[in-house]
Design a protein around this motif. Structure first.
Motif, short mmCIF file in Angstrom:
data_model
loop_
_atom_site.label_atom_id
_atom_site.label_comp_id
_atom_site.label_asym_id
_atom_site.label_seq_id
_atom_site.Cartn_x
_atom_site.Cartn_y
_atom_site.Cartn_z
N ARG A 1 1.04 2.15 -18.08
CA ARG A 1 1.89 0.99 -18.22
C ARG A 1 1.72 0.31 -19.57
N ASP A 2 0.46 0.18 -20.02
CA ASP A 2 0.20 -0.58 -21.25
C ASP A 2 0.65 0.14 -22.50
N GLU A 3 0.60 1.46 -22.45
CA GLU A 3 0.93 2.20 -23.68
C GLU A 3 2.39 2.62 -23.73
N ALA A 4 3.12 2.42 -22.62
CA ALA A 4 4.48 2.94 -22.57
C ALA A 4 5.46 2.04 -23.31
N THR A 5 6.30 2.66 -24.10
CA THR A 5 7.42 1.95 -24.73
C THR A 5 8.64 2.85 -24.57
N GLU A 6 9.81 2.28 -24.77
CA GLU A 6 11.01 3.11 -24.67
C GLU A 6 10.95 4.26 -25.67
N GLU A 7 10.46 3.94 -26.88
CA GLU A 7 10.40 4.96 -27.91
C GLU A 7 9.53 6.13 -27.49
N ARG A 8 8.37 5.79 -26.90
CA ARG A 8 7.45 6.87 -26.53
C ARG A 8 7.99 7.70 -25.37
N ILE A 9 8.62 7.04 -24.42
CA ILE A 9 9.21 7.79 -23.31
C ILE A 9 10.28 8.72 -23.83
N LEU A 10 11.15 8.19 -24.66
CA LEU A 10 12.25 8.98 -25.19
C LEU A 10 11.72 10.13 -26.03
N ALA A 11 10.68 9.85 -26.80
CA ALA A 11 10.10 10.91 -27.63
C ALA A 11 9.62 12.06 -26.75
N LEU A 12 8.98 11.73 -25.63
CA LEU A 12 8.51 12.78 -24.72
C LEU A 12 9.69 13.50 -24.07
N ALA A 13 10.74 12.73 -23.78
CA ALA A 13 11.87 13.33 -23.06
C ALA A 13 12.70 14.26 -23.93
N GLY B 1 0.77 -1.24 0.00
CA GLY B 1 0.00 0.00 0.00
C GLY B 1 0.80 1.28 0.00
N VAL B 2 2.14 1.19 -0.04
CA VAL B 2 2.95 2.40 -0.08
C VAL B 2 2.84 3.03 -1.46
N ALA B 3 2.81 4.35 -1.50
CA ALA B 3 2.83 5.07 -2.78
C ALA B 3 4.28 5.33 -3.14
N LEU B 4 4.73 4.84 -4.29
CA LEU B 4 6.14 4.95 -4.65
C LEU B 4 6.35 5.83 -5.87
N LEU B 5 7.33 6.70 -5.76
CA LEU B 5 7.75 7.50 -6.90
C LEU B 5 9.20 7.13 -7.16
N VAL B 6 9.45 6.51 -8.34
CA VAL B 6 10.79 6.00 -8.61
C VAL B 6 11.41 6.77 -9.78
N ILE B 7 12.51 7.42 -9.50
CA ILE B 7 13.24 8.13 -10.54
C ILE B 7 14.28 7.18 -11.10
N SER B 8 14.30 7.03 -12.42
CA SER B 8 15.32 6.17 -13.00
C SER B 8 15.66 6.65 -14.40
N SER B 9 16.94 6.52 -14.72
CA SER B 9 17.38 6.88 -16.06
C SER B 9 17.46 5.65 -16.95
N GLU B 10 17.20 4.49 -16.36
CA GLU B 10 17.23 3.28 -17.17
C GLU B 10 15.82 2.96 -17.62
N LEU B 11 15.60 3.11 -18.90
CA LEU B 11 14.23 2.94 -19.40
C LEU B 11 13.66 1.55 -19.15
N PRO B 12 14.43 0.49 -19.36
CA PRO B 12 13.84 -0.83 -19.09
C PRO B 12 13.39 -0.94 -17.63
N GLU B 13 14.15 -0.32 -16.74
CA GLU B 13 13.79 -0.36 -15.32
C GLU B 13 12.48 0.38 -15.09
N VAL B 14 12.36 1.57 -15.67
CA VAL B 14 11.14 2.35 -15.52
C VAL B 14 9.95 1.55 -16.06
N LEU B 15 10.15 0.96 -17.23
CA LEU B 15 9.05 0.21 -17.86
C LEU B 15 8.68 -1.01 -17.03
#
Lengths: 517, 352
Positions: free
Chosen positions: A494-506, A460-474
């Motif tokens: 979660r379902d729509e996220a891909t490395e490409e889409r994250i990178l595109a936003l970043a 039940g903890v709410a977690l905010l995880v910062i990571s520069s490793e995309l596979p880890e984030v995904l």
């Protein structure tokens, strides 16, 4: 590869470099040719910075050779590289704070007669340099180094390069601190340099700039050269694919317990625990973000996008300039991190040694630090309760230590990180913010840390995880929030996220463009 | 480079061996004693024994009971400052104004005593309160003015001394030599041990318990070891720094009272000048890491004793008192050099 007409100025052949057993670069071969802009792209940690450091003589390669005009060269210091005509302009160049711009430009080669240098001649010379390069007015030769903006410091570094014999000039994300007008001047200058036959290496994440400037584009991934494409024959899509196209199944651990496996209707139906409303600090602007109970929100973005800075603002380490941090519906009054801790927020910072660990104390001291008040009665620490708590968490998180009395500096990075996590688990926080929780951690411990995060979410903890490793984030996140330039650039489920889409936003020049892509 | 790196793998491998086969290598009894007492304390005890042997062999008067009492009372005042300095240094600070605070408190105690018609209790309480205020001033300058502790307390070292001279016109104040409470403090004894020594032992004991057994002490070590980590773990480090300097001021106030009691009048300077050097030397000699985060009251007490014996011995052997200052200064440098060599810091630039 096809044009053999111009012999390359600098060739890197089979360059390899590893740090503490981690391969930062493996067998990279690259030609840098005169009169050409070679763009260097890649994700965070792909090896761009390491390559630049090797070119600039800041670090020697473990394997491979550098050839200047066909001759093998060894740079044992930046001075060697500069003498050979190779210069790297970093984002935050070293400037002498207490002397003028003019002296900074000509530092180490001041015009001197009988050890007295001619201040006026120097000033005139720099003024002429500024005029020649089109930066008149951007900087006053008499300003002290300490008063310069990041852009002006970079300009000094550029002037240093232009006023000495430079054959290869490398830029490391030069525009990240520049205004639009300054960027224009810089591009004009780069083009002029190219005309005059300088070989230019240009590192950037910004597609627009790359396509505006580059003749060829080299992509690095995980320390290897994936390919070099002529700019005219490639497009954004292909480059992103080259940057992220790793074997996705290799790294991350799927969640196997807890919330993710249960059929949860939607995140909206769950209770929001951490709410950021228009959070603004010196480094982040107007951030809205919600993390629900039992949810893992991944915070992605490039290095410098403001993710750590956001975390620091949320935990009260840097002052808020605007907005609110709300925990369990209650707005916090954040003056110090103590206020955040009291409100139930735990924070494991990115720099473990500098900001989290008491390196000369024991595992026990480090683990119980945040719960000492709870372990105490009439201010006396109840040693037995402490020992039981420490033993319990050492076992639960499988911290590999001969004893809780072991000095923490003798533990491996992964085990040190587990102790930091245990410090917060012991406090039973409602919100846990983890900044790069697996940095410098070996693969085995990584998997264990993922499992811990997973269990925390399940409890039940709410977690905010910062990571520069995309596979880890995904792999970890229920939802991914992408930051750019201190702002939220977009959000992906979660379902729509891909490395490409994250990178595109970043890396998109405008958040809106990225989202529509 | 290789010289310093080479031992590392060896250390880790033995640690790993300990972990996997705990019963394989049982430490020898001597090793265990060393472990329990601590390398620093063992070295201090050996040094103390050597110094006593040398001095005792030159002058048999050294071992007389009266001389031992002399040593004890001589170190009581500097000992008070040394133990509280240890707390300040563990927290990552340094307070060089303690001597001046003691001087100011000494003058104040005598003046309050005189002004209130020889009410000793008010004199004592006033002095301690003034010490506390001085400490709060130090803390506030450091925390809110963002001034490095050395600079802040160097400034107040001068300022507090000046205030003491101003209010006293630079002369000794009052006469407390006939008041029973002051007499008890200066020359009284409980169970054959002088009151002065009891005061030192009481304060040292309280500080030891605070550092070792309370969450406050644990947080002080954390603060000195890594202030960023302490802050992010939720410790209100500003409040701690303020409180620690206030504590140092308060103990310096107690030392000031003892100075008044011993001399029979309030001394603006003569009883307290140079005490900061002795306090810092004792703390450093006791292995308190000047970077903060490490140290112990007991080690400092041993170092205080060692210093007291040395100075007493030099006096007994008729060494020119000016040499004693040279010796104290040398000892401070030696203590810190030993510390730095043990920490394995690279010899580049100005040390932290």
């Amino acid at each position: 590869m096809t044009t053999t007409s111009t012999p390359p100025t600098l060739v890197a052949e089979g360059i390899g470099k590893s740090f503490a057993g981690v391969h930062a670069l493996t067998d990279v071969t690259l030609e840098i040719r005169p009169g050409e802009v070679l763009a260097l792209m890649g994700e965070n940690g792909a090896g761009k910075s390491t390559l630049l450091k090797i070119l600039s003589g800041d670090q020697p390669p473990d394997t491979g050779t550098l050839r200047m005009h066909g001759e093998p060269v060894t740079f044992s210091s930046p001075a060697d590289a500069m003498a050979a005509g190779v210069r790297v302009i970093y984002q935050e160049p070293e400037i002498v704070p207490h002397v003028s711009v003019a002296e900074n430009v000509y530092i180490g080669r001041l015009p001197a007669t009988a050890r007295r240098f001619n201040r006026r001649a120097l000033r005139e010379r720099v003024r002429a340099d500024l005029e020649r390069t089109g930066f008149t007015g951007a900087i006053d030769p008499d300003t002290l180094g300490s008063r310069l903006s990041a852009a002006q410091r970079q300009l000094i570094e550029i002037l240093r390069a232009l006023t000495s014999d430079t054959a290869v000039l490398a830029f490391d994300e030069p525009t990240s601190s520049l205004s639009d007008a300054e960027t224009e001047s810089l591009f004009r200058l780069i083009r002029e340099l190219r005309e005059s036959g300088v070989a230019i290496v240009y590192v950037s994440h910004r597609m627009k700039e790359i396509f505006e400037l580059a003749d060829r584009i080299a992509v690095l991934r995980d320390g290897r050269l994936i390919g070099v494409r002529p700019a005219a024959e490639t497009d954004e899509e292909e480059l992103v694919r080259m940057m992220v196209g790793r074997d996705l199944s290799s790294m991350f651990q799927r969640r196997h317990t807890g919330a993710a496996d249960q059929p949860v209707a939607s995140t909206e139906s769950r209770r929001p625990v951490l709410e950021l409303r228009g959070v603004t600090s010196d480094d982040v602007s107007d951030v809205d973000l919600v993390v629900h109970a039992g949810e893992v929100v991944g915070l992605a973005g490039l290095v410098g996008a403001g993710r750590s800075e956001l975390a620091r603002a949320v935990v009260g380490d840097v002052p808020l300039r605007g907005g609110q941090v709300v925990v369990n519906g209650r707005p916090l009054r954040l003056r110090t991190p103590g206020d955040a801790v009291a409100a139930g927020i735990g924070f494991a910072p990115e720099e473990r040694k500098a900001d989290a660990l008491l390196m000369h104390r024991t595992v026990r001291d480090n683990l119980s630090l945040a719960v000492l008040d709870r372990l105490s009665r009439l201010r006396f620490v109840r040693t037995r309760a402490e020992r039981e708590l420490v033993d319990r968490y050492v076992e639960q998180l499988r911290v590999r230590t001969p004893s809780p009395e072991q000095q923490i500096r003798k533990l491996s990075g992964g085990n040190q990180q587990k102790v930091v996590l245990a410090r917060w688990l012991a406090r039973r926080p409602d919100v846990l913010i983890l900044d790069e929780p697996t940095r410098g951690v070996d693969v085995g411990a990584k998997a264990e840390i993922y499992a811990i995060i997973d269990e925390l979410a399940a409890s039940g903890v709410a977690l905010l995880v910062i990571s520069s490793e995309l596979p880890e984030v995904l792999g970890l996140s229920d939802r991914i929030v992408v930051m750019q330039n201190g702002r939220i650039a977009g959000e992906l489920d979660r379902d729509e996220a891909t490395e490409e889409r994250i990178l595109a936003l970043a890396i998109a020049d405008h958040a809106a463009e990225g989202a529509s892509r | 480079m290789t010289g310093t790196r080479a031992p590392l793998p060896a250390q880790t491998s033995t640690a790993a061996a300990d972990a996997t086969t705990p019963s394989a290598r049982r430490p020898s009894p001597l090793h265990r004693v060393l472990e329990a007492v601590g390398v620093t304390n063992v070295s201090l005890l050996i040094a103390l024994a050597l110094v006593i042997l040398v001095i005792g062999s030159q002058n048999a008067d050294f071992f007389r009971g009266s001389n031992l009492i002399v040593i004890g009372t001589a170190v009581a005042i500097s000992g008070l400052l040394a133990v509280v300095q240890t707390v300040v240094i563990i927290a990552g600070g340094l307070d060089i104004s303690v001597g001046s605070v003691a001087g100011l408190a000494s003058v104040a105690s005598a003046m309050i005593f005189t002004a209130t018609g020889s009410t000793a209790v008010l004199g004592l309480a006033g002095a301690v309160l003034i010490g506390l205020l001085c400490g709060l001033v130090n803390g506030a300058i450091i925390v809110y003015g963002r001034v490095n502790p050395v600079i802040a307390t160097l400034a107040t070292l001068a300022a507090f001394k000046g205030i003491a001279q101003l209010i006293s016109n630079g002369r000794a104040q009052g006469y407390t030599g006939s008041d029973p409470i002051f007499i008890f403090l200066a020359r009284g004894s409980i169970l054959g041990i002088p009151t002065l020594i009891w005061v030192l032992l009481l304060v040292a004991g309280l500080l030891h318990v605070m550092l070792k057994y309370t969450d406050i002490g644990r947080k002080i070590y954390a603060l000195g070891g890594n202030d960023a980590a302490a802050r992010l773990a939720g410790i209100n480090i500003n409040r701690y720094i303020l409180a620690i300097f206030a504590l140092a001021g308060m103990v310096a106030g107690i030392a000031g009272v003892l100075i008044t009691a011993r001399t029979g009048s309030g001394q603006p300077i003569s009883g307290s000048e140079g005490l900061e050097l002795e306090a810092i030397t004792a703390a450093a000699l006791g292995g308190t890491a000047l970077k903060g985060g490490k140290g112990s009251i007991i080690s400092t007490l041993l170092a205080v004793l060692l210093l007291g014996v040395l100075i007493n011995g030099m006096t007994l052997l008729g060494v020119n008192p000016f040499w004693q200052n040279v010796a104290k200064g040398t000892l401070l440098v030696v203590a810190v050099v030993i510390q730095q060599l043990r920490s394995g810091e690279r010899r580049v630039g100005i040390p932290q």
